[in-house]
Every structure is written in structure tokens, then in C-alpha cells.
Design an enzyme around this catalytic site. Structure first.
Site, PDB file in Angstrom:
ATOM      1  N   LYS A   8       0.859  -1.201   0.019  1.00  0.00           N
ATOM      2  CA  LYS A   8       0.034  -0.011   0.154  1.00  0.00           C
ATOM      3  C   LYS A   8       0.774   1.210   0.004  1.00  0.00           C
ATOM      4  CE  LYS A   8      -3.762  -2.236   2.677  1.00  0.00           C
ATOM      5  NZ  LYS A   8      -5.046  -2.094   1.742  1.00  0.00           N
ATOM      6  N   GLU A  18      -2.683   6.562   8.363  1.00  0.00           N
ATOM      7  CA  GLU A  18      -3.452   7.213   7.410  1.00  0.00           C
ATOM      8  C   GLU A  18      -4.629   8.178   8.010  1.00  0.00           C
ATOM      9  OE1 GLU A  18      -4.259   4.768   3.336  1.00  0.00           O
ATOM     10  OE2 GLU A  18      -5.964   5.285   4.223  1.00  0.00           O
ATOM     11  N   HIS A  32     -15.018  -3.324   7.485  1.00  0.00           N
ATOM     12  CA  HIS A  32     -14.213  -2.848   6.472  1.00  0.00           C
ATOM     13  C   HIS A  32     -14.407  -4.166   5.297  1.00  0.00           C
ATOM     14  CE1 HIS A  32     -12.829   0.205   8.752  1.00  0.00           C
ATOM     15  NE2 HIS A  32     -12.016  -0.649   9.636  1.00  0.00           N
ATOM     16  N   ARG A  69      -6.360  -7.632  -9.632  1.00  0.00           N
ATOM     17  CA  ARG A  69      -6.895  -8.849 -10.015  1.00  0.00           C
ATOM     18  C   ARG A  69      -8.469  -8.660 -10.371  1.00  0.00           C
ATOM     19  NH1 ARG A  69      -9.796  -8.823  -5.169  1.00  0.00           N
ATOM     20  NH2 ARG A  69      -8.609  -7.859  -3.521  1.00  0.00           N
TER      21      ARG A  69
HETATM   22  P1  ADP Z   1      -8.015  -3.720   3.009  1.00  0.00           P
HETATM   23  O1  ADP Z   1      -7.026  -4.089   1.887  1.00  0.00           O
HETATM   24  O2  ADP Z   1      -7.287  -4.344   4.247  1.00  0.00           O
HETATM   25  O3  ADP Z   1      -9.323  -4.203   2.496  1.00  0.00           O
HETATM   26  P2  ADP Z   1      -8.408  -1.015   2.319  1.00  0.00           P
HETATM   27  O4  ADP Z   1      -7.138  -0.082   2.091  1.00  0.00           O
HETATM   28  O5  ADP Z   1      -9.211  -1.544   1.096  1.00  0.00           O
HETATM   29  O6  ADP Z   1      -8.174  -2.232   3.105  1.00  0.00           O
HETATM   30  O7  ADP Z   1      -9.557  -0.351   3.050  1.00  0.00           O
HETATM   31  C1  ADP Z   1     -10.651  -1.175   3.406  1.00  0.00           C
HETATM   32  C2  ADP Z   1     -11.837  -0.298   3.865  1.00  0.00           C
HETATM   33  O8  ADP Z   1     -11.481   0.468   5.300  1.00  0.00           O
HETATM   34  C3  ADP Z   1     -12.221   0.650   3.209  1.00  0.00           C
HETATM   35  O9  ADP Z   1     -13.287   0.524   2.143  1.00  0.00           O
HETATM   36  C4  ADP Z   1     -12.935   1.747   4.021  1.00  0.00           C
HETATM   37  O10 ADP Z   1     -14.198   1.544   4.536  1.00  0.00           O
HETATM   38  C5  ADP Z   1     -11.793   1.444   5.442  1.00  0.00           C
HETATM   39  N1  ADP Z   1     -10.718   2.645   5.142  1.00  0.00           N
HETATM   40  C6  ADP Z   1      -9.638   2.479   4.488  1.00  0.00           C
HETATM   41  N2  ADP Z   1      -8.893   3.591   4.823  1.00  0.00           N
HETATM   42  C7  ADP Z   1      -9.776   4.584   5.520  1.00  0.00           C
HETATM   43  C8  ADP Z   1      -9.267   5.706   5.814  1.00  0.00           C
HETATM   44  N3  ADP Z   1      -8.238   6.326   5.832  1.00  0.00           N
HETATM   45  N4  ADP Z   1     -10.366   6.442   6.680  1.00  0.00           N
HETATM   46  C9  ADP Z   1     -11.478   5.676   6.793  1.00  0.00           C
HETATM   47  N5  ADP Z   1     -11.746   4.507   6.525  1.00  0.00           N
HETATM   48  C10 ADP Z   1     -10.890   3.884   5.667  1.00  0.00           C
END
Ligand code: ADP
Length: 500
Positions: A113, A204, A239, A296
């Protein structure tokens, strides 16, 4: 090209393997499945023309060896398992087979990431404020100071701890105040290390109640890209996506354009090959922030297929077979029509913290009719254990308007019956009638806020057993079906009627 002599292996299982087999068969390719111990009766194993036993779906060496011996030409990794492991892609290609996904270098560049954010920033794509955390060779006091200043750099509290190698929400923790920071860092690091073998973390800015919007993209590996519009995946439980739609709702036109253009910038800059998804968070003002790229085909790809009429797996296969001769679709030829919604059916019990349910599937009734697609991974008499992922099927609907798509999803869920194993069908049905969901005014927090402690009327397992023992059959041995017109309330759905 003689396609009938080509063999396509899916290095995956269940619904995604079956979905890819359909595309392979339509294109005249022979289908090859993997079978890991415990999965002998799985639907993908019974459907494939050739089955290769392997010790595990994660055993890259065995998979490549068996595939080569069986004369496989193309390997599709599906999602999860080895789908984003560059060493697997290298092994597949070194053995002379085609990989239906991006090049290994692209996966490596975008897989972490932190690295992906750096690339996005270098292309001028907006990202959420963030900061690295240097954890190595520091004393506890030094680490504390570094972490405190990194948290400030990421926009101050609340901040989100994330794992560089993350996925599936693992290693993620919301830190609301300084006093929680060190404890949460430690537990996130432990989880990231045990899940991914990499404990690297970063901060973040935690955006309160954003929407999750992602863009489906496709690249030819030579710098050309096309997008298949965006998906709204804001309805998530811890999430994890539960309900997905295309196109996204209530999005200013400038934001939509920005999302597509940013995504294509990334595809072109990376010479991206095959299907991928660029994920963003969108705040209430319509500002969007890149979070990551999934290299993917994703679980929710069918909603994009429904609104555009394209089959993304066909495109992946064409690209792999034709190579440089592949002509990527013109952006103008990709038009969005109507609205599509997908829900994920899991063998899990909403009454018990969504714990996985096990059992033998005794009866199945799938919905059908105009605008209904079911990507299914289970069959009657299949045993559902806890060895594998609990997703059994995806129900997808497509209609000219969102209002009709919602009605269609209600209808489809009311027509669905799975007996012998507990499922989240009641939870999904409840969502399909929920005024917030119906209105479309939702964020990533909606489900966790509104459905915390959700208790169905019966546990999912009890519901499935009752459907079995109640006098369900008519004289002809067929299921009694809900033949009424579209129900106005979930109270009258097929499987609820059955329970009473
Ligand atoms: P993973 O790869 O573990 O699934 P992601 O980065 O794709 O993690 O994030 C998954 C979810 O987590 C997002 O769709 C959102 O709901 C929440 N999320 C991620 N980053 C943030 C953020 N900076 N602030 C608020 N919610 C977040």
C-alpha cells in the site's frame, strides 16, 4: 487459432472458478480445476473437464508442476489465494503458460500500500494524508516519539493504522487519541506479521464516514487502458464489502470524471495488463482519495459487467491468447446502462457474530427471471466446512433504474432458499428493505452503526433446519414457491413464510 486444443486452469475454487469456467467454455477452451483435500465434492471440482489434486490452493509449486504436466495453456488465479503473488506469476510464465492477470513487476510495484500511494502521488492522484512509521531498531521511547510525530503528520487524530501488505481489513486499527496509540500499534503489527509475514505499518488520516468507490479498469499491457465505470461499495461490515452497486450514487459529475481519469493514468503509467480495480474513499464534499489498487479480478466485478454488457473474463482470455494482436475496447464503446446490485451470500450466522456455519446443503432454490444473475459455488449434498471461505454465492440484479434494481433484489432474495447450512440471507433481505439502503444515502459506517448487534428472528442455522423439516414439498415433490406478486415487506419472503 485453434482454441479447442487450449486448456484453462483456474487456480482457485467455488463460485469464481465456476464463473471463469463458463467464460472458458463459451470461448471453446477446456476447463481444468484444482482440488485440495476436503474439497472433493465442491461444485468447481464436479464441473471441470479435468481435475488436478493439489495439497493446497496456496501451493504454487505443486500447482505449476501439475498444470504443466496436464498441458495447461492459461492460468486464471481468481481472487484471494495466489492471485496477487508475483512469485506465482513468474513461475507460471517461466513454465511457458499464460497468466490471466497483471505482470509480476506491476503486482510488486502496486502490491504494497505504501509503494502504491507513492506511485499515485507521483502521478498527481490525490491520496489520503499519510505517514510512514519507522519501527526498526528503536528503543521503546524512540518508537513512541516517532509514532507520535508520524500520527501528527498523517493529519492528527483520529488516525488509522494500516498494514503495508494489508488486505481484508487485517492490521487496521482506528486510533482516536494519543493514549491508545502504542497499544494499537503493537496489536496491528502482530496481526500484520501473522497474516502477511510483514509487520510494516503506516498511518492514514481516518476519514469519518467516507464512501468507498472504486473504478474497474482494464489494460492491454502496452500502455492502453479502458475503464468500465465505477462501483459503490460503501456497505461494509467491519471494512468488508457486503453489498455493491454500479454505477455509484449521488456523485458530482466532476468527481466521476476525476475518478475515471485518475484510474486510467495509473493503468497507462504502469503498462497495466488485464483487469484491475483502483480503490478510493470519497468524502461528503465529493473529494476523492486513492487508497490502493487491487491487481486482480474482484468479487464484485459482475455489477460492472451488467451495466456495460462486457464480459471481463472474456477480455482477459482474449488478451492472453492474442497478445500484441489484442485490440482493447474503445472507451466510447463502453457505455453504462441501468443499475446493478450484488450481494454476497455467506454461510455465516448473523445471530452469533457472523460465525461461519457448517453443514451439508440439503436444498437449494436460486432466483431466476429477467435481470437476475447468480454466481454460485455450492451444490446440493455439498458439505460446507470451515476449511475454506464462507462465501457460497453472489446474487446480482440489473434493471433500467436503481429503484427497480432494489425491487428486483428484494424479489431475488425472497426467492432464494438454502437449507442444511446457515446463511446470512435474512441479514441481506433486511438490508434490501432498509430505508437507508433503499435511499442510497450510505457510508462505510452505515452497517456497523445501524446493524451492530443485529439479531435475526432465528439463528441462520435454525432457519435452515426449519426450512428442511417443515412440509415444504407439494404433492409433486416440488418446493412450494412464493407465487405472489412482489412482496411489499420482507415479512412475506419465501424463506420467512417457511419458518412460521
Ligand atoms: P484492505 O486492503 O485491508 O481491505 P483498504 O485500504 O482497501 O483495506 O480499506 C478497506 C476499507 O477500510 C475501506 O473500504 C474503508 O471502508 C476503510 N478505510 C480504509 N482507509 C480508510 C481511511 N483512511 N479512513 C476511513 N476509512 C478507511
Amino acid at each position: 487459432m485453434n482454441r479447442s486444443s487450449k486448456k484453462l486452469l483456474v487456480a482457485n475454487r467455488s463460485e469464481i472458478a465456476c464463473r471463469i469456467f463458463q467464460a472458458a467454455q463459451e470461448m471453446g477452451l477446456a476447463t481444468v480445476a484444482l482440488c485440495a483435500p476436503g474439497d472433493e465434492n465442491a461444485k468447481h471440482v464436479t464441473e471441470a473437464q479435468v481435475v488436478l489434486p493439489v495439497p493446497s490452493y496456496l501451493d504454487a509449486d505443486s500447482i505449476v508442476r501439475e498444470a504443466k504436466k496436464a498441458g495447461v495453456d492459461l492460468i486464471h488465479p481468481g481472487y484471494g489465494f495466489l492471485s496477487e503473488r508475483s512469485h506465482f506469476v513468474r513461475a507460471v510464465e517461466a513454465a511457458g503458460m499464460g497468466f490471466l492477470g497483471p505482470k509480476p513487476e506491476t503486482m510488486e510495484a502496486l502490491g504494497g500500500k505504501i509503494a502504491a500511494k507513492e506511485i499515485a502521488e507521483s502521478l498527481g492522484i490525490p491520496t489520503v494524508p499519510w505517514a510512514k512509521i519507522e519501527m526498526k531498531s528503536q528503543s521503546d521511547d524512540q518508537l513512541r516519539l516517532t509514532a507520535l510525530s508520524a500520527a501528527k503528520q498523517a493529519g492528527d487524530y483520529p488516525v488509522l493504522i494500516k498494514a503495508h501488505a494489508g488486505g481484508g481489513g487485517k492490521g487496521m486499527r482506528v486510533v482516536r487519541q494519543e493514549s491508545e496509540l502504542m497499544e494499537l500499534l503493537e496489536s496491528a503489527g502482530r496481526e500484520a506479521q501473522s497474516s502477511f509475514g510483514d509487520g510494516t505499518l503506516f498511518f492514514e488520516k481516518y476519514i469519518e464516514g467516507p464512501r468507498h468507490i472504486e473504478v474497474q479498469v482494464f489494460g492491454d499491457g502496452r500502455g492502453n487502458g479502458v475503464h468500465f465505470f465505477e462501483r459503490e461499495c460503501s456497505l461494509q461490515r467491519r471494512h468488508q464489502k457486503v453489498w455493491e452497486e454500479a454505477p455509484a450514487l449521488r456523485l458530482p459529475e466532476a468527481t466521476r470524471q476525476g475518478l475515471w481519469e485518475s484510474s486510467l493514468k495509473l493503468v497507462r503509467a504502469m503498462n497495466y495488463r488485464s483487469a484491475g480495480t483502483v480503490e478510493y474513499l470519497v468524502d461528503e464534499k465529493g473529494n476523492y482519495y486513492f487508497i490502493e489498487m487491487n491487481t486482480r479480478l474482484q468479487v464484485e466485478h459482475p455489477v460492472s459487467e451488467c451495466i456495460t454488457g462486457f464480459d471481463l473474463v472474456h477480455e482477459q482470455i482474449e488478451l492472453a491468447l492474442l497478445g500484441d494482436a489484442y485490440a482493447i475496447p474503445d472507451q466510447g464503446a463502453v457505455q453504462a446502462q441501468g443499475h446493478a446490485i450484488e450481494v454476497r451470500v455467506y454461510s455465516e450466522d448473523p445471530a452469533q457474530e457472523f460465525r461461519p456455519c457448517t453443514g451439508v446443503v440439503s436444498h437449494l432454490v436460486w432466483p431466476s427471471g429477467p435481470g437476475i444473475r447468480v454466481d454460485r459455488g455450492i451444490e446440493v449434498s455439498q458439505e460446507i466446512g470451515t476449511l475454506f471461505d464462507a462465501m457460497c454465492a453472489k446474487i446480482i440484479v440489473h434493471a433500467p433504474t436503481r429503484a427497480l434494481a432494489i425491487k428486483r433484489m428484494q424479489y431475488a432474495l425472497n426467492q432464494t432458499l438454502i437449507a442444511g447450512v446457515g446463511t446470512n440471507l435474512e441479514y441481506l433481505t433486511r438490508l434490501a428493505y432498509d430505508p437507508k439502503v433503499v435511499s442510497g444515502v450510505v457510508t462505510t459506517k452505515t452497517l456497523d452503526q445501524e446493524y451492530q448487534g443485529f439479531k435475526p428472528e432465528l439463528s441462520a442455522f435454525a432457519a435452515s433446519v426449519l426450512t428442511e423439516v417443515l412440509p415444504l414439498s407439494t404433492g409433486s415433490g416440488e418446493f412450494r414457491r412464493n407465487t405472489g406478486s412482489l412482496q411489499e415487506s420482507a415479512q412475506e419472503s419465501l424463506w420467512r413464510t417457511v419458518k412460521l
